[in-house]
Scaffold this motif. Structure first.
Motif, mmCIF file in Angstrom:
data_model
loop_
_atom_site.group_PDB
_atom_site.id
_atom_site.type_symbol
_atom_site.label_atom_id
_atom_site.label_comp_id
_atom_site.label_asym_id
_atom_site.label_seq_id
_atom_site.Cartn_x
_atom_site.Cartn_y
_atom_site.Cartn_z
ATOM 1 N N LEU A 59 1.261 -0.689 0.117
ATOM 2 C CA LEU A 59 -0.251 0.291 -0.142
ATOM 3 C C LEU A 59 1.269 1.655 -0.103
ATOM 4 O O LEU A 59 1.549 1.115 0.612
ATOM 5 N N GLY A 60 0.429 2.337 -0.465
ATOM 6 C CA GLY A 60 1.444 3.288 -0.941
ATOM 7 C C GLY A 60 0.449 4.412 -0.478
ATOM 8 O O GLY A 60 -1.050 4.491 -1.066
ATOM 9 N N ARG A 61 0.698 5.564 -0.842
ATOM 10 C CA ARG A 61 -0.232 6.932 -0.441
ATOM 11 C C ARG A 61 -0.478 7.239 -1.724
ATOM 12 O O ARG A 61 -1.291 8.112 -1.616
ATOM 13 N N SER A 62 0.003 7.785 -3.135
ATOM 14 C CA SER A 62 -0.066 8.416 -3.863
ATOM 15 C C SER A 62 0.209 6.410 -5.014
ATOM 16 O O SER A 62 1.036 6.022 -4.301
ATOM 17 N N ASN A 63 -0.461 7.460 -6.380
ATOM 18 C CA ASN A 63 -0.263 6.861 -7.339
ATOM 19 C C ASN A 63 1.096 6.282 -7.833
ATOM 20 O O ASN A 63 1.478 6.074 -7.990
ATOM 21 N N LYS A 64 2.041 7.998 -7.682
ATOM 22 C CA LYS A 64 3.734 7.608 -7.640
ATOM 23 C C LYS A 64 3.662 6.609 -6.866
ATOM 24 O O LYS A 64 5.169 5.678 -7.423
ATOM 25 N N ASN A 65 3.432 6.340 -6.124
ATOM 26 C CA ASN A 65 4.555 5.548 -4.756
ATOM 27 C C ASN A 65 4.432 3.751 -5.317
ATOM 28 O O ASN A 65 5.034 2.950 -5.138
ATOM 29 N N GLY A 93 -3.319 3.712 -12.775
ATOM 30 C CA GLY A 93 -2.904 3.134 -13.753
ATOM 31 C C GLY A 93 -3.041 1.976 -14.672
ATOM 32 O O GLY A 93 -1.910 1.536 -15.301
ATOM 33 N N GLY A 94 -2.656 0.967 -13.359
ATOM 34 C CA GLY A 94 -2.667 -0.555 -13.505
ATOM 35 C C GLY A 94 -4.231 -1.191 -14.054
ATOM 36 O O GLY A 94 -4.809 -0.325 -14.579
ATOM 37 N N GLY A 95 -3.887 -2.733 -14.388
ATOM 38 C CA GLY A 95 -5.164 -2.935 -14.964
ATOM 39 C C GLY A 95 -5.424 -2.617 -16.303
ATOM 40 O O GLY A 95 -4.052 -2.457 -17.091
ATOM 41 N N ALA A 96 -6.370 -2.826 -16.567
ATOM 42 C CA ALA A 96 -6.695 -2.683 -18.392
ATOM 43 C C ALA A 96 -6.090 -1.025 -18.038
ATOM 44 O O ALA A 96 -6.230 -0.571 -19.808
ATOM 45 N N ALA A 147 0.263 10.706 -15.444
ATOM 46 C CA ALA A 147 1.503 10.698 -16.858
ATOM 47 C C ALA A 147 2.468 11.976 -16.709
ATOM 48 O O ALA A 147 3.488 11.439 -16.931
ATOM 49 N N ILE A 148 2.109 13.198 -16.838
ATOM 50 C CA ILE A 148 3.089 13.998 -15.953
ATOM 51 C C ILE A 148 3.434 14.253 -15.235
ATOM 52 O O ILE A 148 5.580 14.338 -15.059
ATOM 53 N N GLN A 149 2.812 13.679 -14.233
ATOM 54 C CA GLN A 149 4.022 13.218 -12.933
ATOM 55 C C GLN A 149 4.883 12.438 -13.263
ATOM 56 O O GLN A 149 6.226 12.361 -12.302
ATOM 57 N N MET A 150 4.761 11.556 -13.742
ATOM 58 C CA MET A 150 5.348 9.808 -13.963
ATOM 59 C C MET A 150 5.913 10.273 -14.713
ATOM 60 O O MET A 150 8.281 10.523 -14.756
ATOM 61 N N VAL A 151 6.937 11.256 -15.339
ATOM 62 C CA VAL A 151 7.159 11.988 -17.393
ATOM 63 C C VAL A 151 8.475 13.126 -16.444
ATOM 64 O O VAL A 151 9.888 12.791 -16.212
#
Length: 196
Positions: A59-65, A93-96, A147-151
């Motif tokens: 478990l993480g607090r954010s999608n980025k984590n 952003g996981g799964g499908a 997506a911007i956060q990941m990039v």
């Protein structure tokens, strides 16, 4: 909820300590009336035998984590030369949604590298302008924001997401490792949990 039959005293004691640390004076003590649990005293990728033992939920607090932890598990898994999918990312952003996230990240990386403008939804801008809108919290597209956060925060984000996608299974029941934000796991259970 101060008493639960879902967890034992070990988890209840930890929950009480966390609530007290967070300043929750309304909850005197959480009581676990369920089966005994086990608290690991380390919190790294090897705190639990997820490769051959009980599956684990991380478990993480954010999608980025969550996505960065997924990348860490994939990298560790691939060191042992096994190529069998083993991972499920809930939300984030996981799964499908993984292919959609990958397409957005690839498009943003291309836009960043070639300096042109692109259209996402109703917005047309350069990469720098999209990043500025993201920093101002002025975008209405959650997928684009992710997506911007990941990039912006992950070198070679498309490669990271591609690795996660390639090692993902279709359902959490088929996974050795389930990664999720705390919010996405509300109301769900797992035999072993790691909190990032």
């Amino acid at each position: 909820l101060t008493k639960s039959f879902r967890f034992g005293e070990e988890v209840a004691d930890l929950a009480t300590a966390v609530l007290q640390r967070c300043g929750d004076s309304a909850t005197a003590r959480v009581v676990g009336a369920g089966p005994p649990g086990r608290i690991h005293h380390r919190n790294d990728i090897d705190c639990h035998d997820w490769r051959t033992g009980t599956p684990i939920t991380v478990l993480g607090r954010s999608n980025k984590n969550v996505l960065l932890a997924a990348h860490e598990y994939v990298a560790e898994y691939l060191r042992h030369e096994d190529r069998t999918p083993f991972l499920f990312v809930r939300g984030a952003g996981g799964g499908a949604d993984m292919n959609k996230t990958l397409r957005l990240v690839e498009r943003l990386e291309l836009l960043r590298n070639n300096g042109e403008v692109a259209t996402f939804g109703e917005d047309t801008a350069s990469y720098e302008q999209f990043v500025a809108l993201w920093r101002e919290d002025a975008l209405d597209d959650v997928d684009l924001e992710r997506a911007i956060q990941m990039v912006e925060t992950t070198p070679d984000a498309a490669t990271v997401i591609r690795g996660i996608r390639d090692m993902s299974v279709e359902t959490p029941e088929a996974a050795r490792v389930v990664l999720s934000t705390v919010h996405q796991m509300k109301g769900l259970e797992s035999g072993a949990i790691r909190i990032l």
